[in-house]
Design a protein around this motif. Sequence first.
Motif, PDB file in Angstrom:
ATOM      1  N   SER A 253       0.863  -1.186   0.000  1.00  0.00           N
ATOM      2  CA  SER A 253       0.000   0.000   0.000  1.00  0.00           C
ATOM      3  C   SER A 253       0.896   1.232   0.000  1.00  0.00           C
ATOM      4  N   PRO A 254       0.313   2.441  -0.067  1.00  0.00           N
ATOM      5  CA  PRO A 254       1.158   3.644  -0.059  1.00  0.00           C
ATOM      6  C   PRO A 254       2.044   3.782   1.174  1.00  0.00           C
ATOM      7  N   SER A 255       1.727   3.086   2.263  1.00  0.00           N
ATOM      8  CA  SER A 255       2.527   3.225   3.484  1.00  0.00           C
ATOM      9  C   SER A 255       3.612   2.166   3.629  1.00  0.00           C
ATOM     10  N   GLY A 256       3.676   1.202   2.713  1.00  0.00           N
ATOM     11  CA  GLY A 256       4.737   0.220   2.816  1.00  0.00           C
ATOM     12  C   GLY A 256       4.357  -1.139   2.263  1.00  0.00           C
ATOM     13  N   THR A 257       5.252  -2.110   2.478  1.00  0.00           N
ATOM     14  CA  THR A 257       5.068  -3.480   1.996  1.00  0.00           C
ATOM     15  C   THR A 257       5.329  -4.463   3.124  1.00  0.00           C
ATOM     16  N   ASP A 258       4.485  -5.487   3.222  1.00  0.00           N
ATOM     17  CA  ASP A 258       4.645  -6.536   4.226  1.00  0.00           C
ATOM     18  C   ASP A 258       4.654  -7.898   3.542  1.00  0.00           C
ATOM     19  N   VAL A 259       5.599  -8.735   3.916  1.00  0.00           N
ATOM     20  CA  VAL A 259       5.640 -10.108   3.445  1.00  0.00           C
ATOM     21  C   VAL A 259       4.852 -10.954   4.433  1.00  0.00           C
ATOM     22  N   ALA A 447      -0.506  -1.434   6.568  1.00  0.00           N
ATOM     23  CA  ALA A 447      -1.857  -1.313   7.116  1.00  0.00           C
ATOM     24  C   ALA A 447      -2.414   0.102   7.025  1.00  0.00           C
ATOM     25  N   ASP A 448      -1.605   1.097   7.354  1.00  0.00           N
ATOM     26  CA  ASP A 448      -2.102   2.477   7.327  1.00  0.00           C
ATOM     27  C   ASP A 448      -2.551   2.886   5.933  1.00  0.00           C
ATOM     28  N   GLY A 449      -1.847   2.395   4.923  1.00  0.00           N
ATOM     29  CA  GLY A 449      -2.215   2.742   3.565  1.00  0.00           C
ATOM     30  C   GLY A 449      -3.476   2.063   3.089  1.00  0.00           C
TER      31      GLY A 449
END
Length: 489
Positions: A253-259, A447-449
């Motif tokens: 998302s715009p706030s980051g990436t999670d694996v 999550a925020d994104g």
Amino acid sequence: MKKRLGYLGLVPALTLTAMAQVVTWDIEKRATGGSLQRRSKSAFEEIILNEKGRGGYFATVQIGSPGQNMTMQLDTGSSDVWIPHCDATVCKSGLCMLGSFNSSSSKTFYEIGEDEFYVSYIDDKYASGDYFKDRFQIGGNDVQNLTMGLGLKTDITYGLVGVGYATNEASKASKDSPYANLPVAMEQNGLINSIAYSLWLNDLDANTGNILFGGVDMGKFDGPLTKIDVILDEDADKYTEFIVLMSSLTATSPSGTDVLATSESAIEVLLDSGSTLSYLPTELAQAIWKEVGAKYQVSLGMAILPCSHSAHPGHFSFGFAGDGGPTINVTMDELVIDLTNGDPPLLTSGPYAGEYLCAFGIQNYTTGTYVLGDTFLRSAYVVYDLENNQIGLAPTKFNSTETNIVPFPSKGASIPGATAAPVTSTTSPIDSVVDFPMAETTNLKAADGFQDGDSPEESSVLGKANMLPILLPLSISLASAVLLSVRLL
């Protein structure tokens, strides 16, 4: 086989045409019809009707002589064609709006007496009767003497077109010697060159998509078409379902990436158009819910979220068959699904008070087989090659008007235009029913994104005046052999 439960609304009849060798079945959501145009000398397309979140994709066929129109659900997760008989109680009550079969009106009807047809479902829905042979017309072309099931006793109001492996038929007699189900019979009748088809469901709000028997439409996907292996059923020592290895899942998302899942936590998943939603291991599903702000609602038996989240940015990347395998991105507008066929329920308190409530397209399941249903399949162009036991995957091209159909040139030919994944596997590194080892999810950067605020609380989800009938799958059946969407009352 597992069943998904849902609601089916009234589906209008469709106008169909087709050309020899490649068969196209168009899928349609709300429009009352569609015409079929010439695509290729050796491909058939057919229109299917998507009831959006209400239970599946449907198309009209003709059965018997003269042909009787039936609007039936397409299902890659089952293997029998079956229809309700006109004298079944549910049909005599006037509920079989999509068509029922009058065997006495068909001059070519032939009952197969040695085998009983029977399927059942988790909500006690069922169909039982006989197997029979008759003329089956698809896209204006005939499949002669197709073996089908006839629901003499059933409380299900519509028929099913199963296009899975013949080894997964409901017939007891077919366990050792499967009969020629629809994909096999189409090849034997010379309508297609190889037992294979491609599925293009299009996006959630599109009017049409299609299933293309015997070919690949190069105009309906972007990027490379990559083929991976179907996983062998080791217990049966045969291929029975379209199960492949999902080797990674990433949230962006715009706030980051999670694996969220890696090759160490790879799982087997069934690619199933008969399932409205997707079902993943509980821990993985919970991490996904945390990303998007979905909340599990005990009273509904599913994860829900505000309908407005469909417009939120972000996507989930599903990876298959290890490093270098195909990746399919699924955005939020494909994962937020209507709960009812009327006004959605309202959130009554909390940060989303006054907003409508929807189901989330990825739900949890505690044991295998896990499923990637329509909420995933709409974002992928999928080729099912039953001859070579392979699946072709590519990112779909939503609402494409381009058509470039390439038929399978011969029986057993490779998927046209596809390249093999660098590493394919017919077995998963872990058993799909064991606890799912999770990546770190306590600090989710994306999550925020994905969301604007907190997820809805259990105690503040539904106003009493808004408790409408829920239309989406609430549970999964472990019984019998057919995936089906039926209404929960």
